[in-house]
Design an enzyme around this catalytic site. Structure first.
Site, PDB file in Angstrom:
ATOM      1  N   SER A   1       0.839  -1.192   0.000  1.00  0.00           N
ATOM      2  CA  SER A   1       0.000   0.000   0.000  1.00  0.00           C
ATOM      3  C   SER A   1       0.880   1.251   0.000  1.00  0.00           C
ATOM      4  CB  SER A   1      -0.961  -0.053   1.191  1.00  0.00           C
ATOM      5  OG  SER A   1      -2.003   0.862   1.055  1.00  0.00           O
TER       6      SER A   1
ATOM      7  N   ASP B   1      -9.511  -5.496  -4.536  1.00  0.00           N
ATOM      8  CA  ASP B   1      -8.565  -4.588  -3.884  1.00  0.00           C
ATOM      9  C   ASP B   1      -8.985  -3.128  -4.078  1.00  0.00           C
ATOM     10  OD1 ASP B   1      -6.212  -3.389  -2.903  1.00  0.00           O
ATOM     11  OD2 ASP B   1      -4.922  -4.813  -3.952  1.00  0.00           O
TER      12      ASP B   1
ATOM     13  N   HIS C   1      -7.009  -6.261  -0.346  1.00  0.00           N
ATOM     14  CA  HIS C   1      -5.819  -5.412  -0.323  1.00  0.00           C
ATOM     15  C   HIS C   1      -4.604  -6.065   0.337  1.00  0.00           C
ATOM     16  CE1 HIS C   1      -3.984  -1.504  -0.758  1.00  0.00           C
ATOM     17  NE2 HIS C   1      -3.819  -1.317   0.539  1.00  0.00           N
TER      18      HIS C   1
END
Length: 291
Positions: free
Chosen positions: A114, A242, A268
């Site tokens: 991320s 995601d 995710h």
């Protein structure tokens, strides 16, 4: 499995902070370590710890750390720091400082998740560290504009009443997990995810109040015009559900010269999802071993 924890001084101007880290494995083994920048900005490293499985599969050291101001790298007065303090350069300097302290600057890999993937992409495309042997970007984006585009597409696809609930919580500054459980990690959360979010430091000056509203210093962040300069072999991953949809990942795939893209079935954090976990670890292990 050997585990060592420590702290390294990190000097910023006239002030000295400390970065906490944990090494799983042996740095003296001769294998290039995998350093794991976590997401956020503002959640601690614990949710990433299942990646210790990479040590088991590849017999390489894995290094976790808490970024400045977060988790075990928290410091008094963190909330009083001006927005000018929280820059991408700050987090790159911290990463460089950790790498130098560990003595691995001549050979290491990065796996960023991320925000950590965004940091890894910026680091690789702007500092071009000679010792970076492999780069893994899991559910990242090369710009915040693309991140917002992705999350807004998902938000707008939700039923009107669900969307209104999420937007109300955002306006009231309260917590809502509807979007997070649909596109980040399903419920019930693993304990490590709960721990990371419980330690969460709100970084309104860096990111913003939610997954889809970026108002902080990262609002205009982009490394889109530099990612073509990444020469390190790179692995991209994201999930079908995601929040980092293909619009985030595809520019990396189109512009980085030596790149592979693996997509997973869930959300995710594929290293936390039972449907994807085993395959994710194998894909990453194969990439670090053979790419």
């Amino acid at each position: 499995m050997t585990e060592v924890t420590g702290k390294v001084d990190f000097k910023v101007g006239d002030d000295t902070y400390q970065t906490w880290y944990k090494i799983v494995g042996d740095l003296t083994s001769g294998a290039h370590p995998l350093i794991v920048p976590h997401g956020g900005p503002g959640i601690s490293h614990e949710y990433m710890t299942p990646l210790a499985e990479i040590h088991n599969k590849c017999n390489i050291p894995v290094v976790f750390y808490d970024q400045i101001g977060i988790g075990k790298s928290f410091f008094e007065g963190v909330a009083d720091k001006p927005k000018e303090f929280w820059t991408v350069g700050l987090f790159m300097d911290e990463l460089d400082n950790l790498i130098t302290h560990l003595g691995v600057q001549n050979g290491f890999a990065l796996l960023g998740h991320s925000w950590g993937g965004m940091l890894g992409a910026h680091y690789a495309s702007h500092r071009h560290p000679v010792g970076l042997k492999h780069l893994v970007i899991t559910s990242g984006a090369p710009s915040m504009a693309l991140w917002e585009q992705s999350t807004h597409q998902l938000l707008n696809a939700l039923p009107a009443d669900v969307r209104e609930t999420i937007e109300r919580h955002e306006k009231e500054g309260t917590t809502d997990r509807i979007f997070v459980e649909k596109h980040v990690c399903k419920s019930p959360w693993p304990k490590v995810m709960e721990t990371s979010f419980a330690a969460m430091m709100q970084h309104p000056t860096v990111a913003g109040p939610s997954e889809f509203t970026i108002t902080g210093t990262l609002k205009s962040w982009s490394c889109l015009d530099q990612i073509h300069t990444i020469t390190t072999p790179t692995l991209l991953t994201n999930g079908v559900m995601d929040e980092a949809q293909d619009v985030c990942v595809s520019p990396f795939f189109q512009r980085i010269p030596h790149v592979k893209w693996a997509q997973f079935s869930q959300r995710h954090a594929p290293f936390l999802e039972e449907e994807d976990q085993a395959r994710y670890f194998q894909v990453v292990a194969d990439f670090l071993t053979y790419a």
